[in-house]
Design an enzyme around this catalytic site. Structure first.
Site, PDB file in Angstrom:
ATOM      1  CG  ASP A 726      52.055  31.412  54.423  1.00 42.91           C
ATOM      2  OD1 ASP A 726      51.612  30.275  54.639  1.00 42.91           O
ATOM      3  OD2 ASP A 726      52.240  32.257  55.321  1.00 42.91           O
ATOM      4  CD  GLU A 735      48.253  18.539  51.940  1.00 39.21           C
ATOM      5  OE1 GLU A 735      47.274  18.024  52.504  1.00 39.21           O
ATOM      6  OE2 GLU A 735      48.567  18.295  50.768  1.00 39.21           O
TER       7      GLU A 735
END
Length: 869
Positions: A726, A735
Site C-alpha cells: 500500500d 493503482e
C-alpha cells in the site's frame, strides 16, 4: 492499469536545478568495495526493465548496452531522459554513482539523482560529455536526505543534432542493503472486516502452525460467546505460503455490531452482521467516478471539501486542454474536442478500451435492475441516489454518470469526410509522462490524439448500442445519437478490421494494445442486435466462433482485452428473440462457468474465485476476482439457486480483509484498509495538503510479476498473495482504475440488493405473456397470471421491464403505469383476489419506434418472481 511512472517535466527540472545549482556533492565520500548495489539491471542483461524513458525513441538493448535515439533541437537537457525509479537513499550515507556512456555524433549528458515528484529536489548530479567512444564516469557523494523512492535520470535532450545514446554498467553503490520487508498483518484470524449478511455464508481463515483442528468462539461486542465450534485444517495455502485453517460460522444469523472471532489465542478485527452492510459501498464505489471526472469542477458540497478542485484539461493555463486536441504527428490533420470523460487511473489519460468496459459495467448494473428479482425494479439506482450534479433530473443517477463517459467516447469518433471516418481514436493523453502529485488543472503537458484502432471503434459500437436502448425511455434524442454512432462505428470496424494499437505507443500513457479483436466484434454485434433486432447483427454474432466457445477464463472471466463474455452475459440476461433452446444453451454456459468458479472458491483456503498460482495474481488481480464474482452473481439472477449468490457474497470477503495481508483493498472500508493508491490526484502520501483516494476505491491488488521498481525492490520472492504494498509508488500493485471500480460498483450493487440473504422463495405464480399483434409503431399484449401457491392472493402488483423505448398507451382489466422502462400493473377492485389455482387476465396496447419487443425475462408478483410460460 497504465504504468504511470513519474517523469521529469521541463518546468520541474528547471526548478530542481535552480534549487541546487545542478552540482554534485563534494567527492570526498568514501564508498567501501562491498557496499550494496541500489540499482536494478544496470548491466541490462535482463533487457530494459525497470528502466524507462521520455522524449526519446524506444529503448532497446544493443550489444549489451541500453540504447535509444533522441531528436535534435529539443530546447532543454531535461526534455528527454532515461531513468529508473524507486532508488533508495539514506541521509548521510556515502554512494558512488558510475556508468558508461556514449553518443553519436556526441552530446552533453547530465545524470541526476532526485526526488521523483514535485519539487524534484536534486540530491546529486554528474555532468559528462558523451562521444562515439564509450566513457566510464564515476562520482562519489553523500546523500543529503532520506528517500526510499528516489529517481535517477540521465538528461539527454538539448542537442541541436539527433543523437543515439547508449548506457552500460550503470551502478549506484552505497548505503545499506534493504532490510526484508515484513508487512504488518495484524491478528492471525482473517475475516471480512466489514461484516457478513445474516443469511449468507460466514467464513474466516486462521494462520496457525497447528496441524489439528482448533476450537473457535464468536463473541459479541460485549465479549459474550454467542457461537463456537472447531476449525477445518487446510494445510499450506499455495497462494500465501501460509499454513492455515478455516472457520465456518454461517449458522449464526443474529444481526449485531462489533463481533469478533477468537481462535488459537488470537482475536480478529471486529465486524458486523447486517443486511445493510453494502448499501453505502454501492454509493461509495459509484461516487469514485465523479471524483475521476475530467473537464468539470468537482463540487466539494457533493463529495467533500477535500476533493473539490477546478475543472481540468479545459485549456485554462497551465493546461493546454482537451477542447481542441491535435493528433500525434503524422496521424491526422484535424483536431477534436474530446473534453469530459473519466481519468482512467493514476494518470490523466483517457483510453477508449478501458472506458468502454467501465461504461458497460455501469450500464449493465442498471440494466440488471430490469432482469434480476433481487434488484426490486431498481429504486436503489434511481434518480437522487448518488451525489452527482445531475441528481433530480428524473434520469437514474448511474445513467447520468455513465453519460459523462459516453459523451467523451462519442467525441473520439473520427468525423465524416476524414480518412477512417467512423473509426474511434484509441486514446488521448499527455505527450510525456508527468510526475506525482499533479492535479488535473495543473497539468502543463500538451495533449495528443493517438491513432484510431479497431478495438476502440468496437468498444464504442458496443456501449453506444447499450446507451441507445437504456436511455430511450429518458432521453430519446441522446439514445438516437448513441444508436447512430454505434452503427457507424460497427460499419467502420468491418471496413477496417485489423487496425491495431501499437504496443510501443506507451510514452505519456499506457499502450492498451490488443491484436485479437474477434471478441470485440462479437460483443459489439451482440449489443447492436439486442438494441436494434437487425438480422445483419444476428448473422454476425451467430457466425462468430466465440458464440459457442467457452468465453469465461479461469483467471478472470473478462477484462478490457477480453470482452466476449460481456456479450454472452447480455445474451443470457437481456430479453431477446433467440430460440428457446439457444437461450437455454447460453444460460447454461453462464451457470457452468459459475460452477467452475464455485469449485475454485471451495478449493482456496481464503475462499476466493481465483486459483492459487502466481499466474492468477496479475496486474489488477482484484478486478479479475470481482469479474468472476459477477459471473456467480449473474448465475444466481438466472437460476435463483442460492449457491451462486453465496459464492458471490463470499468473494467479497477476500476484498474486505479475509486475505493473507489481513487488509481491505477498498479505501475507507474495514479496520485496516488501503490508503495510498497510486494517483496523481489523490496523493496525500506525497503531499499532506492533498487527500487520500475517496472511500470506495479499489486497489489493483497482488501482482506476482512486480512490474514496478518499488514493488520489485521491496517484495522480491513474495508468495503471490503477498505481492502487494500500500504505497503510492507501486503502480503495478496499488493503482486505481475506472474498470476496477466499475467491477466493484456492479458487485456492491448486487450485494446491497441481497439484504439479509434469506432463503430464495419458491415461485407461487405463473405468467403467460403474449403479444397478439404488432405493427411498425405499436403492439397489443395480453398477460395471464395464475396463482400456483396454496394461499389466495389478495391484492396484486405485477412488474416487468421493456427492453427499449416501448411505452404503454392503453390498458384494460388492470391499472397500468410506467416509469422509465419498468411497467407496473395493479389489480382493479373487482379482480384483486386470485384463489389458489385461479387466474387473472389483463391487456395493454403499446407504442414503439420499431425496435425489438421481446417477452420479458422477469415478471414479479408482489415482488417475487413468477414462472414464465
Amino acid at each position: 492499469m497504465t504504468p504511470s511512472r513519474r517523469r521529469l517535466t521541463a518546468l520541474a527540472a528547471a526548478a530542481a536545478l535552480a534549487l541546487t545549482g545542478g552540482t554534485a556533492a563534494p567527492a570526498r565520500a568514501e564508498v567501501p568495495p562491498d557496499a550494496p548495489e541500489q540499482l536494478r539491471n544496470g548491466d541490462f542483461s535482463a533487457g530494459t526493465s525497470p528502466w524507462f524513458s521520455y522524449g526519446t525513441g524506444d529503448l532497446g538493448v544493443t550489444d549489451g548496452r541500453l540504447c535509444t535515439t533522441v531528436a535534435g533541437g529539443l530546447t532543454n537537457p531535461w526534455d528527454a531522459g532515461i531513468g529508473q525509479d524507486a532508488v533508495p537513499l539514506i541521509a548521510g550515507a556515502e554512494y558512488e554513482l558510475s556508468f558508461d556512456i556514449s553518443a553519436t555524433p556526441g552530446a552533453a549528458v547530465k545524470a541526476v539523482l532526485q526526488l521523483g515528484s514535485a519539487p524534484y529536489t536534486t540530491y546529486a548530479s554528474v555532468d559528462a560529455t558523451a562521444t562515439a567512444t564509450a566513457q566510464h564516469v564515476a562520482r562519489t557523494f553523500t546523500a543529503p536526505a532520506d528517500n526510499a523512492g528516489a529517481q535517477l535520470i540521465f538528461q539527454v535532450g538539448g542537442s541541436p543534432e539527433a543523437q543515439t545514446f547508449c548506457l552500460d554498467n550503470v551502478s549506484l553503490r552505497g548505503g545499506e542493503a534493504a532490510p526484508p520487508y515484513e508487512p504488518d498483518t495484524g491478528p492471525r484470524v482473517r475475516v471480512n472486516q466489514v461484516g457478513y449478511l445474516p443469511g449468507g455464508p460466514k467464513n474466516a481463515t486462521v494462520v496457525t502452525d497447528a496441524a489439528e483442528a482448533l476450537p473457535w468462539q464468536l463473541r459479541s461486542a460485549a465479549g459474550t460467546v454467542v457461537a463456537d465450534g472447531t476449525t477445518t485444517p487446510r494445510g499450506v495455502d499455495p497462494a500465501s505460503g501460509q499454513r492455515v485453517q478455516t472457520v465456518d460460522f454461517s449458522a449464526y444469523r443474529t444481526p449485531g455490531t462489533g463481533y469478533t472471532l477468537v481462535v488459537d489465542g488470537e482475536t480478529s478485527h471486529p465486524f458486523d452482521i447486517s443486511g445493510a452492510l453494502y448499501d453505502r459501498l454501492r454509493a461509495d464505489s459509484l461516487q469514485f467516478f465523479y471524483a475521476q471526472r475530467s473537464g468539470t469542477p468537482i463540487d466539494g458540497d457533493l463529495i467533500g471539501a477535500a476533493y473539490a478542485r477546478p475543472a481540468g484539461h479545459l485549456g485554462v493555463a497551465p493546461n493546454q486542454g482537451d477542447t481542441d486536441v491535435p493528433c500525434q504527428p503524422g496521424v491526422c490533420d484535424y483536431s477534436l474536442d474530446v473534453r469530459g470523460g473519466w481519468y482512467d487511473a493514476g494518470d490523466h489519460g483517457k483510453y477508449v478500451v478501458n472506458g468502454g468496459i467501465a461504461t458497460y459495467q455501469l450500464l449493465n448494473a442498471f440494466e440488471r435492475t430490469r432482469t434480476a428479482e433481487s434488484a426490486a425494479g431498481g429504486p436503489a439506482l434511481g434518480d437522487a441516489t448518488l451525489r452527482v450534479p445531475e441528481r433530480g433530473n428524473t434520469v437514474p443517477d448511474i445513467l447520468d454518470e455513465a453519460r459523462w463517459e459516453l459523451e467523451f467516447l462519442l467525441r473520439m469518433q473520427v468525423p465524416a469526410g476524414q480518412p477512417l471516418a467512423g473509426m474511434v481514436h484509441h486514446k488521448i493523453h499527455d505527450r510525456n509522462w508527468t510526475g506525482l502529485p499533479l492535479a488535473p488543472q495543473d497539468d502543463p503537458q500538451p495533449r495528443e490524439l493517438h491513432p484510431p484502432s479497431t478495438a476502440a471503434t468496437l468498444n464504442l459500437a458496443a456501449v453506444a448500442a447499450q446507451c441507445a436502448r437504456l436511455f430511450a425511455p429518458y432521453d430519446a434524442a441522446f439514445a438516437t445519437r448513441c444508436g447512430a454512432a454505434a452503427k457507424t462505428a460497427y460499419a467502420a470496424a468491418k471496413a477496417h478490421p485489423a487496425v491495431y494499437a501499437s504496443a510501443t505507443d506507451g510514452t505519456g500513457g499506457g499502450a492498451y494494445d490488443d491484436t485479437n479483436v474477434t471478441d470485440e466484434f462479437y460483443w459489439a454485434a451482440v449489443e447492436l442486435w439486442l438494441t436494434t433486432g437487425a438480422s445483419a447483427y444476428l448473422t454476425d454474432l451467430t457466425a462468430s466462433p466465440l458464440h459457442t466457445a467457452d468465453v469465461f477464463a479461469t483467471g478472470g472471466a473478462f477484462g478490457w482485452q477480453s470482452v466476449a463474455a460481456l456479450g454472452r452475459l447480455d445474451l443470457a440476461t437481456v430479453p431477446n428473440g433467440l430460440p428457446a433452446a439457444e437461450r437455454a444453451r447460453i444460460r447454461a454456459s453462464v451457470t457452468a462457468a459459475a460452477d467452475r468458479y464455485l469449485a475454485t472458491v471451495r478449493d482456496q483456503a481464503y475462499g476466493l474465485p481465483l486459483p492459487g498460482g502466481a499466474d492468477a495474481y496479475v496486474w489488477g488481480s482484484n478486478s479479475n476476482l470481482v469479474n468472476n464474482a459477477i459471473v456467480l452473481a449473474t448465475a444466481f439472477d438466472l437460476s435463483r439457486d442460492a449457491k451462486y449468490r453465496d459464492g458471490a457474497v463470499q468473494s467479497a470477503d477476500y476484498l474486505l480483509g479475509r486475505n493473507a495481508l489481513n487488509m481491505s483493498y477498498v479505501t475507507g472500508w474495514g479496520e485496516q484498509h488501503a490508503r495510498n493508491q497510486h494517483s496523481r490526484i489523490f496523493a496525500h502520501q506525497l503531499n499532506p495538503d492533498l487527500p487520500n483516494p475517496p472511500a470506495g476505491s479499489l486497489a489493483g491488488g497482488p501482482n506476482a510479476a512486480l512490474q514496478d521498481p518499488y514493488a520489485a525492490n521491496l517484495l522480491a520472492g513474495c508468495a503471490p498473495m503477498f505481492c502487494y504494498v500500500d504505497d503510492i509508488n507501486s503502480y503495478a500493485t496499488n493503482e486505481m482504475a475506472i474498470n476496477w471500480n466499475s467491477a466493484l460498483a456492479w458487485l456492491a450493487s448486487f450485494l446491497a440488493d441481497q439484504g439479509d440473504a434469506a432463503a430464495v422463495p419458491a415461485p407461487t405464480c405463473a405468467v403467460t405473456y403474449t403479444t397478439h399483434g404488432s405493427w411498425p409503431d405499436g403492439f397489443t399484449t395480453q398477460v395471464t397470471v395464475k396463482n400456483t401457491g396454496n394461499a389466495a392472493v389478495n391484492g396484486w402488483s405485477l412488474r416487468w421491464a421493456f427492453v427499449g423505448d416501448q411505452k404503454v398507451s392503453g390498458y384494460w382489466s388492470a391499472k397500468v403505469t410506467q416509469s422509465g422502462a419498468t411497467v407496473t400493473a395493479k389489480n382493479e377492485s373487482w379482480n384483486a383476489r386470485i384463489a389458489p389455482g385461479g387466474t387473472v387476465t389483463f391487456g395493454l396496447n403499446g407504442s414503439t419506434s420499431g425496435g425489438p419487443n421481446p417477452n420479458p425475462n422477469l415478471i414479479t408478483l408482489n415482488g417475487t418472481a413468477c414462472t414464465l410460460s
